[in-house]
Design an enzyme around this catalytic site. Structure first.
Site, mmCIF file in Angstrom:
data_model
loop_
_atom_site.group_PDB
_atom_site.id
_atom_site.type_symbol
_atom_site.label_atom_id
_atom_site.label_comp_id
_atom_site.label_asym_id
_atom_site.label_seq_id
_atom_site.Cartn_x
_atom_site.Cartn_y
_atom_site.Cartn_z
ATOM 1 N N TYR A 32 0.834 -1.205 0.000
ATOM 2 C CA TYR A 32 0.000 0.000 0.000
ATOM 3 C C TYR A 32 0.868 1.254 0.000
ATOM 4 C CZ TYR A 32 1.001 0.928 4.929
ATOM 5 O OH TYR A 32 1.639 1.231 6.105
ATOM 6 N N ARG A 51 7.742 3.692 -5.109
ATOM 7 C CA ARG A 51 7.897 2.776 -3.966
ATOM 8 C C ARG A 51 6.866 1.648 -4.022
ATOM 9 N NH1 ARG A 51 7.899 5.162 2.050
ATOM 10 N NH2 ARG A 51 5.698 5.416 1.571
ATOM 11 N N ARG A 99 -7.793 -20.627 -0.650
ATOM 12 C CA ARG A 99 -6.798 -20.417 0.401
ATOM 13 C C ARG A 99 -5.655 -21.434 0.351
ATOM 14 N NH1 ARG A 99 -4.794 -21.176 5.208
ATOM 15 N NH2 ARG A 99 -4.272 -19.332 6.449
ATOM 16 N N HIS A 101 -1.064 -21.194 1.033
ATOM 17 C CA HIS A 101 0.069 -20.270 1.190
ATOM 18 C C HIS A 101 0.829 -20.020 -0.108
ATOM 19 C CE1 HIS A 101 -0.748 -20.910 5.367
ATOM 20 N NE2 HIS A 101 0.256 -20.125 5.748
ATOM 21 N N LYS A 146 6.580 -2.019 1.998
ATOM 22 C CA LYS A 146 5.405 -1.362 2.580
ATOM 23 C C LYS A 146 4.205 -2.290 2.392
ATOM 24 C CE LYS A 146 3.286 3.191 3.091
ATOM 25 N NZ LYS A 146 3.437 3.390 4.528
ATOM 26 N N GLU A 178 13.082 2.498 13.852
ATOM 27 C CA GLU A 178 12.161 3.544 13.387
ATOM 28 C C GLU A 178 10.951 3.578 14.318
ATOM 29 O OE1 GLU A 178 10.414 2.710 9.535
ATOM 30 O OE2 GLU A 178 10.308 0.565 9.955
ATOM 31 N N LEU A 202 11.397 1.236 6.891
ATOM 32 C CA LEU A 202 10.785 1.669 5.646
ATOM 33 C C LEU A 202 11.499 2.951 5.214
ATOM 34 C CD1 LEU A 202 8.362 1.172 3.650
ATOM 35 C CD2 LEU A 202 7.270 3.069 4.850
#
Ligand SMILES: Cc1ncc(COP(=O)(O)O)c(C=O)c1O
Length: 291
Positions: A32, A51, A99, A101, A146, A178, A202
């Site tokens: 995102y 990014r 579903r 992985h 991110k 951070e 990040l």
């Protein structure tokens, strides 16, 4: 009425529906961006889109639209949802698949774009500074991505809130990394210092702006990590993020920084960032633009 883009279609926000087997919902398998809008115009949009595409690459995901198409979508949304100051939220999840992985092949990502309101306390926090709590960095080792998998960030922020603090400052062993949703900076003897952009943080777009501003203004800085003790002994501490811009930290746990007042360099950088926002979003012709 609020609108959103869902897979390229502009719809009323309340009408947006996502399948329960969307991998973003079940695995946090998505990425995102949050982009600030000032005066109805996005700030540092191309950096954010770059990014987003870098994050996609790091998780072997293809974004089903080009940067130009996303940009057009954002501008259309800002056109219909006319707002002076808000944030664009853009999320791309890997898409819908039974579903499992294992990363499915040949599915198309789910893309949503909508607008968020500013944090209510922002101006007050920017002026007076915030209290932060030191918390162990319990997140994974790819904090450079991110991703929407934010449970680690959520849990450390909650720890800070329980200590009546507005942000968690994270550390691995003695090294400060951070914040739960921000980059952390210290000033000591006039030298600005922040963690290098590696897999432990990040690489914030605001961080990038502050580094560029510092270079332009000849403010000495180093991208070098610092310890918890150095944080507590700093002359100034501040955080940066898209939503908090430059926000002073005036108390860390029970220790007052700069006698509990925002520092001079912090205030200068706050002002320089505001000037950069002004030049990018309000007056194109400014000679100060970093672009
Ligand atoms: C963990 C983390 N670090 C740093 C930042 C600051 O990044 P930016 O300046 O791009 O908003 C954020 C922003 O959400 C974040 O979540």
């Amino acid at each position: 009425m609020a609108y959103m883009f869902l897979n390229g279609k502009l719809i009323e926000r309340t009408k947006g529906k996502i399948d329960v087997e969307d991998r973003g919902f079940q695995f946090g398998d998505g990425i995102y961006e949050v982009i600030a809008v000032y005066g109805g115009r996005p700030f540092a949009l191309s950096d954010h889109l770059d990014r987003l595409f870098e994050s996609a690459k790091k998780i072997y995901m293809e974004i089903p639209y080009s940067k130009k198409e996303l940009e057009d979508g954002i501008h259309r949304l800002l056109h219909v949802d006319k707002r002076e100051h808000c944030y664009i939220y853009i999320q791309v999840s890997r898409g819908i698949s039974p579903r499992n992985h294992i990363i499915p092949q040949r599915i198309s990502g789910t893309v949503i774009i909508y607008l968020l309101d500013p944090i209510r306390e922002k101006e007050n926090w920017k002026r007076r500074g915030i209290k932060a709590a030191i918390t162990e960095d319990i997140r994974w080792l790819r904090c450079d991505i991110k991703t929407t998998s934010l449970l680690g960030n959520v849990l450390v922020k909650q720890k800070a809130v329980e200590k009546q603090a507005s942000e968690a400052i994270l550390h691995r062993e003695q090294r400060v990394t951070e914040g739960s949703s921000s980059n952390v900076w210290i000033v000591k003897d006039g030298l600005l210092r922040t963690h290098p952009a590696d897999q432990f943080i990040l690489n914030g777009i605001t961080r990038k702006q502050i580094l560029a501003i510092s270079k332009q203004q000849r403010i000495p800085y180093v991208e070098q990590s610092f310890t918890v003790d150095e944080l507590l002994g700093a002359d100034e501490v501040f955080i940066t993020s898209t939503t908090m811009e430059v926000t002073p930290v005036v108390e860390v746990d029970e220790v007052k920084i700069n006698e509990g007042k925002p520092g001079l360099l912090t205030k200068k950088l706050q002002w320089l960032l505001e000037r950069e926002i002004q030049s990018q979003c309000f007056d194109d012709a400014s000679p100060f633009s970093l672009k």
